[in-house]
Each structure stands twice: as C-alpha cells, then as structure tokens.
Write a protein that holds these residues in place. Structure first.
Motif, PDB file in Angstrom:
ATOM      1  N   PRO A  89     -14.794  -3.406  10.957  1.00 10.99           N
ATOM      2  CA  PRO A  89     -15.092  -2.907  12.310  1.00 10.99           C
ATOM      3  C   PRO A  89     -14.110  -3.420  13.363  1.00 10.99           C
ATOM      4  CG  PRO A  89     -16.706  -4.549  11.598  1.00 10.99           C
ATOM      5  CD  PRO A  89     -15.898  -4.210  10.398  1.00 10.99           C
ATOM      6  N   SER A  90     -13.501  -4.593  13.121  1.00  7.78           N
ATOM      7  CA  SER A  90     -12.570  -5.146  14.115  1.00  7.78           C
ATOM      8  C   SER A  90     -11.177  -4.544  13.996  1.00  7.78           C
ATOM      9  CB  SER A  90     -12.478  -6.662  13.950  1.00  7.78           C
ATOM     10  OG  SER A  90     -11.961  -6.988  12.676  1.00  7.78           O
ATOM     11  N   GLY A  91     -10.922  -3.862  12.893  1.00  5.88           N
ATOM     12  CA  GLY A  91      -9.604  -3.249  12.718  1.00  5.88           C
ATOM     13  C   GLY A  91      -8.491  -4.243  12.469  1.00  5.88           C
ATOM     14  N   ASP A  92      -8.838  -5.414  11.940  1.00  4.52           N
ATOM     15  CA  ASP A  92      -7.817  -6.424  11.657  1.00  4.52           C
ATOM     16  C   ASP A  92      -6.912  -5.975  10.508  1.00  4.52           C
ATOM     17  OD1 ASP A  92      -8.834  -8.099  13.596  1.00  4.52           O
ATOM     18  OD2 ASP A  92     -10.132  -9.197  12.201  1.00  4.52           O
ATOM     19  N   TRP A  93      -5.663  -6.424  10.580  1.00  2.16           N
ATOM     20  CA  TRP A  93      -4.727  -6.120   9.509  1.00  2.16           C
ATOM     21  C   TRP A  93      -4.978  -7.028   8.319  1.00  2.16           C
ATOM     22  CZ3 TRP A  93      -1.487  -2.041   9.470  1.00  2.16           C
ATOM     23  CH2 TRP A  93      -1.205  -1.416  10.694  1.00  2.16           C
ATOM     24  N   LYS A  94      -4.904  -6.488   7.124  1.00  2.00           N
ATOM     25  CA  LYS A  94      -5.021  -7.283   5.907  1.00  2.00           C
ATOM     26  C   LYS A  94      -4.093  -6.721   4.848  1.00  2.00           C
ATOM     27  CE  LYS A  94      -8.513  -6.659   3.065  1.00  2.00           C
ATOM     28  NZ  LYS A  94      -7.933  -5.822   1.968  1.00  2.00           N
ATOM     29  N   LEU A  95      -3.730  -7.571   3.900  1.00  2.17           N
ATOM     30  CA  LEU A  95      -2.903  -7.110   2.787  1.00  2.17           C
ATOM     31  C   LEU A  95      -3.691  -6.099   1.966  1.00  2.17           C
ATOM     32  CD1 LEU A  95      -1.389 -10.496   1.526  1.00  2.17           C
ATOM     33  CD2 LEU A  95      -0.388  -8.860   3.117  1.00  2.17           C
ATOM     34  N   ASP A  96      -3.040  -4.998   1.620  1.00  3.35           N
ATOM     35  CA  ASP A  96      -3.705  -3.982   0.801  1.00  3.35           C
ATOM     36  C   ASP A  96      -2.655  -3.268  -0.034  1.00  3.35           C
ATOM     37  OD1 ASP A  96      -5.273  -2.037  -0.350  1.00  3.35           O
ATOM     38  OD2 ASP A  96      -6.450  -1.675   1.470  1.00  3.35           O
ATOM     39  N   GLY A  97      -2.532  -3.709  -1.280  1.00  3.24           N
ATOM     40  CA  GLY A  97      -1.542  -3.126  -2.161  1.00  3.24           C
ATOM     41  C   GLY A  97      -2.127  -2.234  -3.231  1.00  3.24           C
ATOM     42  N   ARG A  98      -3.346  -1.742  -2.987  1.00  5.38           N
ATOM     43  CA  ARG A  98      -3.933  -0.834  -3.968  1.00  5.38           C
ATOM     44  C   ARG A  98      -3.080   0.425  -4.084  1.00  5.38           C
ATOM     45  NH1 ARG A  98      -9.789  -0.114  -1.593  1.00  5.38           N
ATOM     46  NH2 ARG A  98      -8.515  -0.226   0.308  1.00  5.38           N
ATOM     47  N   ARG A 125       4.162  -7.281   1.730  1.00  4.96           N
ATOM     48  CA  ARG A 125       3.706  -8.519   1.097  1.00  4.96           C
ATOM     49  C   ARG A 125       3.080  -8.156  -0.251  1.00  4.96           C
ATOM     50  NH1 ARG A 125       6.045 -10.122   4.953  1.00  4.96           N
ATOM     51  NH2 ARG A 125       5.503 -11.795   6.426  1.00  4.96           N
ATOM     52  N   ILE A 126       3.054  -9.123  -1.154  1.00  4.93           N
ATOM     53  CA  ILE A 126       2.321  -8.947  -2.405  1.00  4.93           C
ATOM     54  C   ILE A 126       0.838  -9.194  -2.108  1.00  4.93           C
ATOM     55  CG2 ILE A 126       1.966  -9.799  -4.747  1.00  4.93           C
ATOM     56  CD1 ILE A 126       4.643  -8.476  -4.491  1.00  4.93           C
ATOM     57  N   ASP A 127      -0.008  -8.231  -2.429  1.00  2.43           N
ATOM     58  CA  ASP A 127      -1.451  -8.371  -2.244  1.00  2.43           C
ATOM     59  C   ASP A 127      -2.007  -9.173  -3.424  1.00  2.43           C
ATOM     60  OD1 ASP A 127      -4.169  -8.128  -1.996  1.00  2.43           O
ATOM     61  OD2 ASP A 127      -4.215  -5.939  -2.143  1.00  2.43           O
ATOM     62  N   PRO A 128      -2.539 -10.368  -3.178  1.00  2.00           N
ATOM     63  CA  PRO A 128      -3.020 -11.196  -4.290  1.00  2.00           C
ATOM     64  C   PRO A 128      -4.249 -10.624  -4.995  1.00  2.00           C
ATOM     65  CG  PRO A 128      -3.632 -12.204  -2.200  1.00  2.00           C
ATOM     66  CD  PRO A 128      -2.720 -11.052  -1.877  1.00  2.00           C
ATOM     67  N   ASP A 129      -4.917  -9.654  -4.357  1.00  2.00           N
ATOM     68  CA  ASP A 129      -6.129  -9.072  -4.939  1.00  2.00           C
ATOM     69  C   ASP A 129      -5.841  -7.840  -5.792  1.00  2.00           C
ATOM     70  OD1 ASP A 129      -7.735 -11.004  -3.721  1.00  2.00           O
ATOM     71  OD2 ASP A 129      -7.878  -9.834  -1.858  1.00  2.00           O
ATOM     72  N   THR A 130      -4.575  -7.469  -5.874  1.00  2.00           N
ATOM     73  CA  THR A 130      -4.176  -6.315  -6.689  1.00  2.00           C
ATOM     74  C   THR A 130      -3.076  -6.762  -7.638  1.00  2.00           C
ATOM     75  OG1 THR A 130      -4.661  -4.791  -4.859  1.00  2.00           O
ATOM     76  CG2 THR A 130      -3.275  -3.955  -6.633  1.00  2.00           C
ATOM     77  N   PRO A 131      -3.159  -6.442  -8.915  1.00  2.00           N
ATOM     78  CA  PRO A 131      -2.104  -6.864  -9.847  1.00  2.00           C
ATOM     79  C   PRO A 131      -0.717  -6.445  -9.362  1.00  2.00           C
ATOM     80  CG  PRO A 131      -3.961  -5.966 -11.069  1.00  2.00           C
ATOM     81  CD  PRO A 131      -4.246  -5.711  -9.611  1.00  2.00           C
ATOM     82  N   LEU A 132       0.216  -7.384  -9.416  1.00  2.00           N
ATOM     83  CA  LEU A 132       1.577  -7.087  -8.962  1.00  2.00           C
ATOM     84  C   LEU A 132       2.131  -5.865  -9.687  1.00  2.00           C
ATOM     85  CD1 LEU A 132       4.436  -9.559  -8.261  1.00  2.00           C
ATOM     86  CD2 LEU A 132       4.837  -7.702  -9.859  1.00  2.00           C
ATOM     87  N   ALA A 133       1.823  -5.736 -10.974  1.00  2.00           N
ATOM     88  CA  ALA A 133       2.328  -4.604 -11.749  1.00  2.00           C
ATOM     89  C   ALA A 133       1.824  -3.277 -11.206  1.00  2.00           C
ATOM     90  CB  ALA A 133       1.947  -4.755 -13.216  1.00  2.00           C
ATOM     91  N   ASP A 134       0.607  -3.255 -10.672  1.00  2.00           N
ATOM     92  CA  ASP A 134       0.066  -2.026 -10.101  1.00  2.00           C
ATOM     93  C   ASP A 134       0.780  -1.669  -8.800  1.00  2.00           C
ATOM     94  OD1 ASP A 134      -1.683  -2.007 -12.208  1.00  2.00           O
ATOM     95  OD2 ASP A 134      -3.474  -2.475 -11.031  1.00  2.00           O
ATOM     96  N   GLN A 135       1.076  -2.688  -7.991  1.00  2.00           N
ATOM     97  CA  GLN A 135       1.748  -2.443  -6.717  1.00  2.00           C
ATOM     98  C   GLN A 135       3.178  -1.957  -6.934  1.00  2.00           C
ATOM     99  OE1 GLN A 135       0.798  -5.691  -3.702  1.00  2.00           O
ATOM    100  NE2 GLN A 135      -0.125  -6.623  -5.511  1.00  2.00           N
ATOM    101  N   VAL A 136       3.929  -2.702  -7.718  1.00  2.00           N
ATOM    102  CA  VAL A 136       5.322  -2.335  -7.967  1.00  2.00           C
ATOM    103  C   VAL A 136       5.396  -1.063  -8.800  1.00  2.00           C
ATOM    104  CG1 VAL A 136       7.493  -3.105  -8.981  1.00  2.00           C
ATOM    105  CG2 VAL A 136       6.063  -4.728  -7.727  1.00  2.00           C
ATOM    106  N   GLY A 137       4.456  -0.899  -9.719  1.00  2.00           N
ATOM    107  CA  GLY A 137       4.434   0.306 -10.540  1.00  2.00           C
ATOM    108  C   GLY A 137       4.202   1.562  -9.723  1.00  2.00           C
ATOM    109  N   THR A 138       3.370   1.456  -8.674  1.00  2.00           N
ATOM    110  CA  THR A 138       3.149   2.605  -7.796  1.00  2.00           C
ATOM    111  C   THR A 138       4.438   2.992  -7.075  1.00  2.00           C
ATOM    112  OG1 THR A 138       0.833   2.005  -7.457  1.00  2.00           O
ATOM    113  CG2 THR A 138       1.839   3.442  -5.812  1.00  2.00           C
ATOM    114  N   LEU A 139       5.167   2.000  -6.602  1.00  2.00           N
ATOM    115  CA  LEU A 139       6.443   2.294  -5.936  1.00  2.00           C
ATOM    116  C   LEU A 139       7.443   2.882  -6.923  1.00  2.00           C
ATOM    117  CD1 LEU A 139       6.821  -0.820  -3.586  1.00  2.00           C
ATOM    118  CD2 LEU A 139       5.677   1.369  -3.155  1.00  2.00           C
TER     119      LEU A 139
END
Length: 279
Positions: A89-98, A125-139
């Motif tokens: 609800p506050s609209g804060d920025w957070k890491l999201d590499g899904r 940034r690398i999102d620690p809550d999403t596997p690095l392979a999923d983030q880089v693999g999407t790119l």
C-alpha cells in the motif's frame, strides 16, 4: 593519455566517459527544461553512453531522455535497468527479479524508450528471493527474442558474476566504485580479465579531510578540479572502466567530460592509489 573508447560486448563502441541521468529532475517546469538541455548538451559534447533505470522515477527518467533525444542519433547507447518494483500500500520500491516482472519491465522500457531492442539491459540488483538462474535466464530468453542486445548486471559479487556467465554472456557490470571506495576491486579485476565493461556508479566521492587535501593538491598540480582528477584516475586505473558521472548542471557536465584530457604522471597516480588505504 588513456583510450577514449571501449567496445561493450566486444562490438558496441562507446566513449568511455558516459553520463548518468539519475539526477535529472523530471517534474514539469524550469528544472525539467534544464534537464532536457543537459541531456542534449551531453550528446553535443560527444557522449555516446547514457545510463538510466526504471527505478529513476518509475520510468520518468527514461521518458525525459526520449523527449530530449528521440529520434536518437547514430551511435548513442541508452542503457536502462530493471529488477525493482513498487509493492504494498505504501508503494515502496523492493527488489523483484521474478521472470514475469522482468519480462513486463523490459516490455514497458521498450515502449517508453521507443526502441525495438535495448542494446544494453542491466539487472539493477540480484533479487535474493528469486533464483539467480531464473533472473538471468529470463534476460537470456529476451535476448534470444531480439528484445535485448546485451546483458549487464549491477552490484554483484565475483561469485554472482561467475554464476551469471555460466548462463549467458555478460557484457557489463555496474558496481559502486571510486577513488576512495574500492570495495569491489575483485569484481573489477574479474571484469578486466574477461573484457567486461565496468560502469562505476558514484564515480566521484570524497572521504576524510586528509584524502581530500591530497586530491586537491594533485588537482592543483595538474591545473584541474578534484572531480576531474577522480574521473581521470578511474580512466587510467583499468581499461574496462566506463565512468558515468551524473549532474543536472551543464557546467558540471562540461567539467566532467574534460577529465578525459588530463595527463596524469605515474607519481600522481601512485599518490592517489595510496588514498584507498586511509579512506
């Protein structure tokens, strides 16, 4: 003199001194008009690498650059970053590499920037809550689809860089680094060994009074400003370093770009090299 150009990914030639657009105000009014003038002046002065990100105003910074520079001149690289999102609800920025988020953010960036392909897309940034392979693999998948030309990372460790490179070619790394803050020296060394562009963010920062005094002394001897000395040191420290100093003032922009012309002696460089030990 240091080389004035570098080929990102081995084939994308840019001037080594670029421009970081983060500090350009985007709200309507005189400040925005000045921002447009600064961006245009950067290109007039031969800048070919401009760094922005979705985080900078939720895309407003990208839209500012479009207004200032589109249709883009030949040879201009605008690189942007994805991987942060507003949440709650506050609209804060957070890491999201899904993967779905990264894919949507790239699609949005293409629309905002009026590009068919983003020649250099960086993971903010690398999102620690999403596997690095999923983030880089999407790119990697988006690259295969022709929506990304080259892939970069930001604020990564040597281990994370190695993991990413096992999945796809990495063309650039953007970590915090400057004359007095060399925490990521090992990452820079890894980039240099692999020919990966290293874009230091916060390329100019001052430490304690003693360090400032030494920088000022070197600047006086070279008939330069302390900021120019800090940038010239970066350019000479490694051939893969591409500083992206940011400013909202044309005078500062011109000062920054003039750092390329400074000829630093080995003695000056040795004095500056030692500053990391006391900063």
């Amino acid at each position: 003199m240091t080389s004035a150009a570098f080929c990102i990914g081995g084939d994308l030639k840019v001037r080594r001194l670029g421009f970081g657009a983060m500090h350009l105000p985007t709200d309507p009014g005189p400040d925005r008009e000045n921002s447009l003038a600064v961006a245009r002046r950067a290109v007039e002065l031969g800048v070919t690498l401009i760094d922005t990100a979705y985080l900078y105003g939720g895309g407003a910074n990208e839209e500012l650059l479009v207004e200032a520079l589109h249709p883009y001149p030949d040879g201009l690289l605008i690189t942007t970053k994805v991987g942060l999102a507003r949440s709650g609800p506050s609209g804060d920025w957070k890491l999201d590499g899904r993967p779905a988020v990264l894919r949507e953010q790239v699609e949005q960036a293409l629309r905002r920037l009026r590009m068919e392909r983003i020649e250099l897309l960086q993971l903010h940034r690398i999102d620690p809550d999403t596997p690095l392979a999923d983030q880089v693999g999407t790119l990697r998948d988006l690259q295969a689809e022709g929506k990304i030309g080259r892939i970069g990372l930001s604020e990564v460790t040597v281990d994370q860089l190695d993991q990413a490179r096992a999945i796809v070619d990495i063309a650039s790394v953007q970590n915090r680094y400057n004359l007095l803050d060399r925490e990521h020296e090992a990452v820079l060394a890894a980039c240099e060994a692999a020919g990966i562009a290293f874009l230091p963010w916060r390329p100019v920062a001052w430490g304690d009074a003693g360090a400032q005094a030494e920088i000022a002394a070197v600047a006086a001897e070279l008939d330069a400003t302390p900021t120019q000395v800090a940038l010239a040191w970066l350019l000479g420290h490694s051939p893969v370093i591409l500083p992206i100093p940011g400013t909202a003032r044309i005078a500062h922009l011109e000062e920054n770009l003039a750092a390329e012309r400074i000829e630093m002696t080995p003695v000056h460089r040795e004095r500056l090299d030692r500053l990391a030990e006391v900063a």
